[in-house]
Design a protein around this motif. Structure first.
Motif, PDB file in Angstrom:
ATOM      1  N   CYS A  13      -3.057   6.823  -4.514  1.00 53.04           N
ATOM      2  CA  CYS A  13      -2.453   5.713  -3.801  1.00 53.04           C
ATOM      3  C   CYS A  13      -2.556   4.457  -4.649  1.00 53.04           C
ATOM      4  CB  CYS A  13      -3.138   5.515  -2.452  1.00 53.04           C
ATOM      5  SG  CYS A  13      -4.880   5.152  -2.603  1.00 53.04           S
TER       6      CYS A  13
ATOM      7  N   GLU B 221      -3.365  -1.381  -3.753  1.00 54.11           N
ATOM      8  CA  GLU B 221      -3.221  -2.093  -2.475  1.00 54.11           C
ATOM      9  C   GLU B 221      -3.700  -1.205  -1.327  1.00 54.11           C
ATOM     10  OE1 GLU B 221      -0.809  -1.763  -4.708  1.00 54.11           O
ATOM     11  OE2 GLU B 221      -0.084  -3.743  -5.290  1.00 54.11           O
ATOM     12  N   ALA B 222      -3.428   0.111  -1.422  1.00 52.47           N
ATOM     13  CA  ALA B 222      -3.849   1.029  -0.352  1.00 52.47           C
ATOM     14  C   ALA B 222      -5.347   1.319  -0.440  1.00 52.47           C
ATOM     15  CB  ALA B 222      -3.049   2.322  -0.437  1.00 52.47           C
TER      16      ALA B 222
ATOM     17  N   LYS C  46      -6.363   5.025   8.433  1.00 46.77           N
ATOM     18  CA  LYS C  46      -6.972   3.903   7.712  1.00 46.77           C
ATOM     19  C   LYS C  46      -5.957   2.836   7.351  1.00 46.77           C
ATOM     20  CE  LYS C  46     -10.923   6.237   5.601  1.00 46.77           C
ATOM     21  NZ  LYS C  46     -12.022   5.426   6.134  1.00 46.77           N
ATOM     22  N   CYS C  47      -4.727   3.271   7.110  1.00 43.08           N
ATOM     23  CA  CYS C  47      -3.737   2.333   6.602  1.00 43.08           C
ATOM     24  C   CYS C  47      -2.375   2.599   7.264  1.00 43.08           C
ATOM     25  CB  CYS C  47      -3.651   2.499   5.087  1.00 43.08           C
ATOM     26  SG  CYS C  47      -2.583   1.327   4.267  1.00 43.08           S
TER      27      CYS C  47
ATOM     28  N   PRO D 237       0.849  -1.205   0.000  1.00 42.86           N
ATOM     29  CA  PRO D 237       0.000   0.000   0.000  1.00 42.86           C
ATOM     30  C   PRO D 237       0.883   1.252   0.000  1.00 42.86           C
ATOM     31  CG  PRO D 237      -0.031  -1.105   2.150  1.00 42.86           C
ATOM     32  CD  PRO D 237       0.812  -1.952   1.259  1.00 42.86           C
TER      33      PRO D 237
ATOM     34  N   LYS E 266      -7.673  -0.686  -0.878  1.00 41.95           N
ATOM     35  CA  LYS E 266      -8.422  -1.705  -0.132  1.00 41.95           C
ATOM     36  C   LYS E 266      -8.724  -1.244   1.286  1.00 41.95           C
ATOM     37  CE  LYS E 266      -6.304  -5.626  -2.377  1.00 41.95           C
ATOM     38  NZ  LYS E 266      -5.000  -6.246  -2.172  1.00 41.95           N
ATOM     39  N   TYR E 267      -7.866  -0.369   1.812  1.00 42.95           N
ATOM     40  CA  TYR E 267      -8.062   0.121   3.192  1.00 42.95           C
ATOM     41  C   TYR E 267      -8.932   1.376   3.223  1.00 42.95           C
ATOM     42  CZ  TYR E 267      -4.246  -3.075   4.200  1.00 42.95           C
ATOM     43  OH  TYR E 267      -3.482  -4.192   4.321  1.00 42.95           O
TER      44      TYR E 267
ATOM     45  N   GLN F 194       0.034   0.747   8.050  1.00 40.03           N
ATOM     46  CA  GLN F 194       1.204   0.074   7.477  1.00 40.03           C
ATOM     47  C   GLN F 194       1.594   0.633   6.106  1.00 40.03           C
ATOM     48  OE1 GLN F 194      -1.929  -0.707   7.477  1.00 40.03           O
ATOM     49  NE2 GLN F 194      -2.254  -2.843   6.907  1.00 40.03           N
ATOM     50  N   GLY F 195       0.863   1.656   5.629  1.00 39.23           N
ATOM     51  CA  GLY F 195       1.137   2.227   4.304  1.00 39.23           C
ATOM     52  C   GLY F 195       2.494   2.906   4.234  1.00 39.23           C
TER      53      GLY F 195
END
Ligand code: DCP
Ligand code: MG
Length: 383
Positions: free
Chosen positions: A40, A43-44, A61-62, A24, A46-47, A64-65
């Protein structure tokens, strides 16, 4: 055909930096500043991360991005390459934004096959030479092609053949229509309009009363009417040249001199963009900084500096100059592709004279390119 790159900035970054692939990735974070997300990676998404969302919210929201700042020069460079590829497939390419363009492919059957084959070839070419994916929509009109390109993102290809247009319109969710924002959507929902086809059930007057000009546009679109042509001209909707004078003046002779120079500059830009313009605009700023514009629309689109000058000078002549002028400029708008012949005027003497002057403009430009700016000038600019 409408083409739009997938997660453009993020895809360029993932291509250039293998460590970002499959992750992400959020582009838009400027260190030390509170910014918004430019885009983004899928993959990002999705969050729930989206363009224009505040970065802090995207981080929530993300968490780990990977958050990185944009590199605009790099994206522009890649964009130029993509547009160059598109021009190999059709001379009629209208660049709408950094990652998006319309192509008129009605004439290239012989060269590249049917629309589907053209689209597949373009996707392959971009993937092979730029290592990026795009989504393409093909339809009988620009508006439908644009919607189609968005339907199967990423790496999509959606074709709406003419015989399917009416069914497509009848079932198209109204919020997919460009220009229908949240507010308009709410208004339409109240009227019971869910699909674009539903618009046809309403009387013209009601749509005009409630939605103004946009109501008319929706009506046209709902019956499949969209005659807008692919205009091979990028970014700007107008071209102009202006200048703040070293001293405020009311001297029309002096002002005309500027107009002539500026008309030449504007004509040069039109030639470069391969378009002609229908409307000529005179811009003036008074000594007290108040601006006025005057414009005139010509019957025949022009690229000729002489014609542009003639109209601008007439607009100046008709203006009363209540004050001294501190800035003067010439602009043009209402572009038409230069390659489309103006049928009605084909044998008209006026048109012929304009064409000749356009030739003079091109010759002047070639001479100055070769021998420098002072090599040749119009007589009226010499005194
Ligand atoms: N962009 C931006 N700010 C926005 C929207 C977009 O800076 N609010 C930039 C970043 C995008 C590029 O413009 O990469 C292209 O915009 P798109 O709307 O086409 O979005 P993407 O190409 O990123 O994603 P998609 O696959 O949905 O087209
Ligand atoms: Mg895009």
């Amino acid at each position: 055909m409408h083409l739009d790159m997938d997660a453009f900035y993020a895809s360029v970054e993932q291509r250039d930096n293998p460590e970002y692939r499959g992750k992400p990735l959020v582009v838009g974070a400027i260190p030390g500043k509170r910014g918004v997300v430019a885009t983004c990676s899928y993959e990002a998404r999705k969050y729930g991360v989206r363009s224009a969302m505040p970065i802090f919210q995207a981080r929530q929201k993300c968490p780990q991005g990977i958050f990185i700042p944009p590199r605009m020069n790099r994206y522009k460079e890649v964009s130029d390459k993509i547009m160059a590829i598109l021009r190999e497939f059709s001379p009629q390419v209208e660049v709408v934004s950094i990652d998006e363009a319309y192509l008129d492919i009605s004439d290239n059957k012989r060269l590249h096959g049917n629309p589907e084959e053209v689209a597949v070839a373009i996707k392959k070419n971009i993937r092979d030479s730029i290592q990026l994916t795009c989504s393409i929509g093909v339809a009988p009109s620009k508006f439908l092609a644009k919607i189609a390109s968005d339907l199967n993102k990423p790496d999509g290809l959606t074709i709406i053949p003419p015989e399917e247009v009416h069914h497509f319109i009848d079932t198209l969710p109204i919020q997919k229509v460009p220009g229908v924002g949240r507010k308009t959507f709410q208004q339409l929902e109240l009227m019971g309009i869910k699909a674009l086809g539903d618009v046809k059930k309403f009387p013209q007057k009601m749509l005009l009363d409630r939605l103004g000009k946009f109501g008319k546009r929706l009506m046209d679109l709902s019956s499949g009417l969209d005659h807008s042509a692919v205009t091979p001209y990028s970014s700007h909707k107008s071209v102009s040249s202006e200048r703040t004078l070293s001293e405020d003046t009311r001297d029309k002779k002096l002002l005309n001199k500027y107009l002539l120079k500026q008309s030449e500059e504007v004509a040069r830009q039109l030639r470069k963009a391969e378009v002609k313009a229908k409307t000529i605009i005179l811009k003036l700023k008074h000594a007290d900084f108040k601006s006025v514009t005057r414009s005139k629309t010509t019957a025949v689109p022009t690229q000729s500096s002489k014609t542009i000058y003639k109209y601008a000078a007439k607009l100046l002549e008709d203006y009363s100059l209540p004050q001294k002028i501190r800035l003067i400029g010439v602009g043009v708008s209402g572009f038409k592709p230069a390659s489309i012949p103006v049928q009605l005027e084909l044998f008209d003497r006026v048109q012929k004279r304009n064409d000749n002057w356009e030739k003079v403009d091109r010759t002047l430009e070639n001479i100055t390119k070769k021998f420098g700016r002072d090599a040749i000038k119009r007589a009226t600019l010499n005194d």
